[in-house]
Design a protein around this motif. Structure first.
Motif, PDB file in Angstrom:
ATOM      1  N   LEU A 173       3.314   0.879   4.098  1.00  0.00           N
ATOM      2  CA  LEU A 173       3.046  -0.544   3.871  1.00  0.00           C
ATOM      3  C   LEU A 173       1.566  -0.890   4.041  1.00  0.00           C
ATOM      4  CD1 LEU A 173       6.133  -2.149   5.656  1.00  0.00           C
ATOM      5  CD2 LEU A 173       5.777  -1.831   3.217  1.00  0.00           C
ATOM      6  N   SER A 174       0.820  -0.035   4.691  1.00  0.00           N
ATOM      7  CA  SER A 174      -0.612  -0.319   4.880  1.00  0.00           C
ATOM      8  C   SER A 174      -1.457   0.099   3.670  1.00  0.00           C
ATOM      9  CB  SER A 174      -1.123   0.416   6.125  1.00  0.00           C
ATOM     10  OG  SER A 174      -1.016   1.825   5.959  1.00  0.00           O
ATOM     11  N   LEU A 175      -0.851   0.739   2.675  1.00  0.00           N
ATOM     12  CA  LEU A 175      -1.594   1.187   1.501  1.00  0.00           C
ATOM     13  C   LEU A 175      -1.846   0.017   0.552  1.00  0.00           C
ATOM     14  CD1 LEU A 175       0.391   4.488   0.743  1.00  0.00           C
ATOM     15  CD2 LEU A 175      -1.792   4.285   1.945  1.00  0.00           C
ATOM     16  N   SER A 176      -2.682   0.259  -0.446  1.00  0.00           N
ATOM     17  CA  SER A 176      -2.924  -0.759  -1.466  1.00  0.00           C
ATOM     18  C   SER A 176      -1.722  -0.871  -2.392  1.00  0.00           C
ATOM     19  CB  SER A 176      -4.173  -0.398  -2.279  1.00  0.00           C
ATOM     20  OG  SER A 176      -3.979   0.825  -2.967  1.00  0.00           O
ATOM     21  N   LYS A 177      -1.682  -1.945  -3.159  1.00  0.00           N
ATOM     22  CA  LYS A 177      -0.516  -2.198  -4.016  1.00  0.00           C
ATOM     23  C   LYS A 177      -0.374  -1.115  -5.081  1.00  0.00           C
ATOM     24  CE  LYS A 177       1.819  -5.806  -6.637  1.00  0.00           C
ATOM     25  NZ  LYS A 177       1.812  -7.218  -7.061  1.00  0.00           N
ATOM     26  N   LYS A 178      -1.455  -0.721  -5.723  1.00  0.00           N
ATOM     27  CA  LYS A 178      -1.376   0.312  -6.756  1.00  0.00           C
ATOM     28  C   LYS A 178      -0.912   1.636  -6.173  1.00  0.00           C
ATOM     29  CE  LYS A 178      -4.729  -1.513 -10.060  1.00  0.00           C
ATOM     30  NZ  LYS A 178      -5.981  -1.240 -10.825  1.00  0.00           N
TER      31      LYS A 178
END
Length: 622
Positions: A173-178
């Protein structure tokens, strides 16, 4: 009349025709109405002049003629036009169909994906909810089982936990949307590959259909169905062609009327045959793709089994690419199921445009007409003219192509959909298949084929006249424009599929304009050192000059005329806030009062005596 005004008038005409047909119980599409309007205008028998603006009387006449042709439901010509419009509006290539299916799947899964990528879960319950959504997303995208089936959910959850445990959800969940979207797709493929491998090993596979087995049964069935329909259309075309040839020499008016109807039904079955050939080609391509994918799927599965071999742990770098490859192959199986279903529906829906044959020429009428008539197939006609071939030495200017002397002979684009050009021109629209072995004539960068050597020689005498005769015949029967592929001559009636395709540019007229170009003299920036000296003596002279300057003084004088003309400037320092601080800080504390009262409750004496005691400390004692 401007282009926008003309377009508005045409839309009003189309709308009015559609409303009139609907009031009379015939529902027609705007595309069919537009095609019919253009066909009526092109027909020279209707007397419309395309070079001048239509008057009000012309518009009313156009509407009347279009409505009459659209309401003549027993006319084979109308059925052929409807068939062409339906096929152009519904048929797309297999590549475009698969791309459209994937685009639709992505759009449907977009809300579920946004719920996952946009989630800001913190508590344990919220994280569990996101994980369940990921499982549902994996099932929906893979298409392996229903997301409401408990067994399917458990199997998918177990496969997902083996590669993506719930403890890693916070990092996800801490990653970017892409990056989240990319990992979701990758997880879907890996989980799909794991479930397919488990199914192969007999340890799972709940809700997974046997797509290869289904395709192995469906493809031959679809191929057989299309071939039966194609052969039926060919048989009718052979019969109609034989009857037209027999009646062509007769001058009887009744027979001439029958000949006109026979040509219309012939165009109908030939168009149906052309569409079925396109569908059959796609079915054959589908069979070839499935056969190749089954071999690849079996090879990947065997490779995966050889890597695992009942091991408790294997490197992810070895098995993940194979899982992804299995998932992609399974997705390709699903795509082929979709393509096959689309082709089957298209084949079935084309049958509705063949109803005029049984009405106009029922079986008993055809039997009576075919008495003493020899019906030849296309193959038999080709065999009859196989030995006759054009001799190029008989011509001085014309260029002829032959299979044995031309490279990529099969890729030559033959005019009129491979039918004999001369026979169609001189026999008032009779369609006879051309024999390419006779020879192909190149005339004005176009290629024409013929059914016999005599037809080729006669066409070569005056090809321009024959081409004009064919164009005039196509104006009278608008369905021939698409059947004979005359779209370059009649661009206004080009099929929707060609207008939508990328090669539409070839249909546009070539425009001319004045252009000019200019080339920069120095493209790269110059790198010139202006103080560079190649002469050593010049360098010595400059060095001596600099050495002499060290012993010189610079003097300046000021005259009465210039002493007030120099620039002056001053600088002001702005005020700033200052503060001071004492060396030590001190404070005082007021003593807390402590006063006690005694004797308030009274006692044996009748008089109450209160004693007040003040125990508050002095200020200097605190």
């Amino acid at each position: 009349m401007t282009h926008s005004q003309a377009e508005s008038v045409i839309k009003n005409i189309i709308r009015e025709i559609g409303q009139e047909c609907a009031m009379k119980g015939q529902t027609v599409s705007e595309t069919l109405v537009a095609f019919m309007v253009k066909a009526v205008v092109l027909d020279p028998r209707n007397g419309f002049n395309v070079d001048r603006t239509l008057t009000k009387a012309d518009v009313q006449k156009l509407i009347k003629l279009s409505i009459e042709r659209l309401l003549d439901t027993s006319n084979p010509s109308l059925d052929t036009i409807k068939m062409q419009v339906y096929f152009d509006m519904n048929y797309i290539s297999r590549v475009e169909l698969i791309k459209e299916q994937h685009r639709v799947l992505d759009s449907r899964l977009a809300p579920v994906g946004r719920e996952i990528t946009d989630s800001r879960a913190r508590t344990r319950e919220e994280l569990e909810s996101v994980y369940r959504k990921i499982v549902s997303y994996v099932l929906l995208r893979s298409g392996l089982g229903s997301p409401t089936n408990i067994k399917v959910i458990r199997e998918a959850t177990a496969a997902l936990q083996s590669v993506f445990p719930q403890t890693e959800l916070a990092a996800f969940l801490s990653l970017s949307k892409k990056e989240k979207e990319r990992q979701l797709k990758e997880l879907t493929m890996i989980v799909t590959g794991i479930r397919l491998f488990n199914k192969e090993c007999g340890k799972g596979g709940e809700g997974i259909d046997e797509l290869p087995a289904i395709l192995n049964e469906a493809i031959p069935a679809a191929n057989h169905h299309v071939e039966i329909e194609l052969q039926a259309s060919k048989d009718l075309a052979y019969q109609y062609t034989a009857l037209i040839e027999m009646m062509h020499l007769s001058q009887n008016a009744e027979i001439e009327l029958k000949t006109t109807m026979l040509k219309e039904v012939l165009y109908n079955v030939r168009q149906h045959e052309a569409f079925l050939c396109i569908i059959l080609s796609d079915v054959i391509t589908c069979a070839q793709e499935v056969d190749m994918m089954q071999k690849q799927f079996a090879a990947q599965m065997e490779h995966l089994k050889s890597i695992v071999q009942a091991k408790t742990a294997v490197p992810t770098s070895l098995v993940y690419p194979i899982f992804i490859a299995l998932s992609n192959l399974w997705t390709s199986f699903q795509d082929e199921i979709l393509v096959l279903s689309f082709l089957n529906n298209l084949t079935i829906n084309l049958q509705q445009f063949l109803g005029a044959h049984s009405v106009i020429f029922p079986e008993d009428v055809m039997e009576s007409l075919l008495e003493d008539v020899i019906v030849k197939t296309d193959e038999e006609r080709l065999k009859e003219s196989a030995d006759s071939k054009v001799n190029p030495a008989d011509f001085t200017v014309e260029e002829w192509l032959f299979p044995e002397t031309t490279i990529n002979f099969s890729q030559v684009q033959i005019q009129y959909h491979g039918f004999c050009a001369y026979t169609f021109a001189v026999k008032d629209g009779l369609l006879i298949p051309a024999n390419l072995a006779v020879g192909i004539l190149k005339f004005r960068e176009k290629y024409y084929a013929f059914s016999s050597k005599e037809a080729a020689y006669n066409f070569a005498k005056n090809p321009e006249k024959c081409v004009k005769m064919i164009a005039e015949k196509a104006k009278e029967s608008a369905e021939l424009i698409q059947l004979l592929e005359l779209h370059q001559q009649f661009e206004s009636l080009a099929p929707y599929s060609q207008i939508r395709a990328k090669d539409k540019k070839s249909m546009k007229p070539i425009t001319k304009c004045d252009t000019s170009t200019q080339t920069d003299i120095h493209i790269l920036p110059p790198n010139i050192v202006k103080n560079y000296e190649w002469n050593e003596w010049e360098l010595r002279r400059k060095a001596i000059k600099l050495a002499n300057l060290r012993q010189k003084l610079t003097h300046s004088v000021q005259t009465n005329l210039s002493h007030m003309r120099r620039d002056n400037c001053s600088q002001v320092y702005p005020l700033k806030d200052n503060g001071t601080q004492t060396k030590r800080e001190s404070n005082t504390n007021v003593p807390k009062p402590q006063i006690f009262l005694a004797g308030l409750r009274g006692g044996t004496p009748p008089t109450t005596r209160m004693i007040k005691i003040n125990l508050t400390r002095a200020v200097d004692e605190t």
